[in-house]
Design an enzyme around this catalytic site. Structure first.
Site, PDB file in Angstrom:
ATOM      1  CG  HIS A 129      -6.150  -8.164   0.628  1.00  0.00           C
ATOM      2  ND1 HIS A 129      -6.480  -8.658  -0.505  1.00  0.00           N
ATOM      3  CD2 HIS A 129      -6.153  -6.849   0.746  1.00  0.00           C
ATOM      4  CE1 HIS A 129      -6.334  -7.409  -1.365  1.00  0.00           C
ATOM      5  NE2 HIS A 129      -6.271  -6.437  -0.676  1.00  0.00           N
ATOM      6  NE  ARG A 155      -2.906  -3.252  -1.635  1.00  0.00           N
ATOM      7  CZ  ARG A 155      -2.463  -3.956  -0.764  1.00  0.00           C
ATOM      8  NH1 ARG A 155      -1.297  -4.296  -0.820  1.00  0.00           N
ATOM      9  NH2 ARG A 155      -3.275  -4.733   0.140  1.00  0.00           N
ATOM     10  CG  HIS A 206      -4.832   1.035  -4.055  1.00  0.00           C
ATOM     11  ND1 HIS A 206      -4.139   0.855  -2.898  1.00  0.00           N
ATOM     12  CD2 HIS A 206      -5.986   0.065  -3.668  1.00  0.00           C
ATOM     13  CE1 HIS A 206      -4.597  -0.126  -1.841  1.00  0.00           C
ATOM     14  NE2 HIS A 206      -5.862  -0.501  -2.440  1.00  0.00           N
ATOM     15  CE1 TYR A 229      -6.855  -6.400  -7.328  1.00  0.00           C
ATOM     16  CE2 TYR A 229      -6.675  -7.483  -5.447  1.00  0.00           C
ATOM     17  CZ  TYR A 229      -6.610  -6.274  -6.168  1.00  0.00           C
ATOM     18  OH  TYR A 229      -6.322  -5.167  -5.452  1.00  0.00           O
ATOM     19  CE  LYS A 289      -5.970  -0.886   5.181  1.00  0.00           C
ATOM     20  NZ  LYS A 289      -7.240  -1.103   4.831  1.00  0.00           N
ATOM     21  NE  ARG A 340      -3.557  -2.303   2.751  1.00  0.00           N
ATOM     22  CZ  ARG A 340      -3.113  -3.309   3.388  1.00  0.00           C
ATOM     23  NH1 ARG A 340      -1.902  -3.632   3.911  1.00  0.00           N
ATOM     24  NH2 ARG A 340      -3.906  -4.219   3.677  1.00  0.00           N
TER      25      ARG A 340
END
Length: 300
Positions: free
Chosen positions: A257, A234, A231, A266, A166, A142
């Site tokens: 994720h 990514r 992004h 995807y 995150k 990210r």
């Protein structure tokens, strides 16, 4: 009370800086909406319902943003209950809207290579900008992770990077030899710094700055700047890995994720593949139809 809640989210829930900023903004917007004679501890379910009804009617707020606002208020009122400030949460029967389904922007290998090539033409910042593009694409990280990336997180001898994602969760991300080569060229000229991409104004480069860099390079490379953002790189490597047959759970781990459903986007077949498949298998295509009727597909 809001500041106390945000402090709780930061320390106890270990939420990211960007999430905390969003939570603060959501709560400020809600409090601005409330009439002056209604205090936060006296909010009722009807106040919540009217607030979101107003948002839907008077703004272009996306479904994903509305869902986040609902979550913000839900967490906030649960916090007030835990602090014995209120007894029950006013958020009941508030339905979250269905999030928009969309296929993300992505770049081809040729477009990424072209952007790196164009970036290198800048004598002053070329190596830095090329390294940014190469790392975003090669690692799939990210932009927020890239901005705060420290030199100590690089493991160049192993061709990998320790990425802090995150919730401060660390993951090991392999990086291609080409990206490592571009990174090494940049590191040769980098002055003493803690962060890989330092900034004059602050400790490290900002997300907005990275976005502007990419769009400017895209324009110089004659690539549609509207589809070029951090992004998108990514998305591009994620789509490439999925289409190459990589197990979805491995792609999930690679991208960091939390939910595999996020990675599953995807698996959608991209538009070029649809066109190729139609041309190959459609009964009116050139390869499968008798005579010249196959030319119709090209004209549709």
């Amino acid at each position: 009370m809001v500041e106390k809640f945000l402090k709780y989210c930061k320390i106890e829930l270990n939420l990211s800086k960007n999430t905390l900023i969003a939570y603060k903004k959501d709560l400020e917007n809600f409090m601005e909406y409330l009439p002056s004679d209604i205090e936060i501890v006296n909010v009722k379910n009807t106040d919540i319902e009217n607030y979101f009804l107003t948002i839907k009617q008077n703004s272009k707020c996306r479904a994903s943003s509305i869902c986040r606002k609902i979550s913000t208020l839900s967490h906030f009122f649960k916090f007030l209950i835990s602090e014995n400030i209120i007894n029950t949460s006013p958020i009941i029967n508030i339905q979250k809207p269905k999030k928009e389904s969309h296929i993300p922007h992505f770049l081809t290998d040729e477009e990424v290579a072209k952007m790196i090539e164009v970036a290198k033409e800048d004598e002053k910042n070329g190596k830095k900008h090329a390294a940014i593009i190469a790392l975003l694409f090669a690692s799939g990280m990210r932009v927020s992770e890239l901005c705060v990336l420290k030199i100590s997180q690089l493991e160049i001898d192993k061709s990998q990077i320790r990425v802090i994602g995150k919730g401060n969760k660390e993951r090991i991300v392999p990086v291609s030899n080409n990206a490592i080569s571009i990174l090494n060229e940049y590191l040769e000229d980098l002055q003493s710094s803690i962060f890989l991409f330092p900034s004059v104004r602050s400790n490290h480069i900002s997300r907005i700055h990275v976005g502007n860099i990419l769009k400017n390079i895209a324009k110089m490379a004659n690539i549609d700047a509207k589809k070029v953002h951090p992004h998108a790189l990514r998305h591009s490597i994620a789509l490439k890995l999925v289409n190459s047959g990589m197990d979805l759970r491995l792609v999930q781990e690679f991208l960091g994720h939390k939910d595999i459903s996020t990675t599953a986007i995807y698996t959608h077949v991209n538009s070029k593949e649809i066109v190729d498949l139609v041309k190959k298998y459609h009964p009116m295509s050139k390869d499968n139809a008798e005579g010249n009727d196959g030319n119709l597909v090209k004209n549709l």
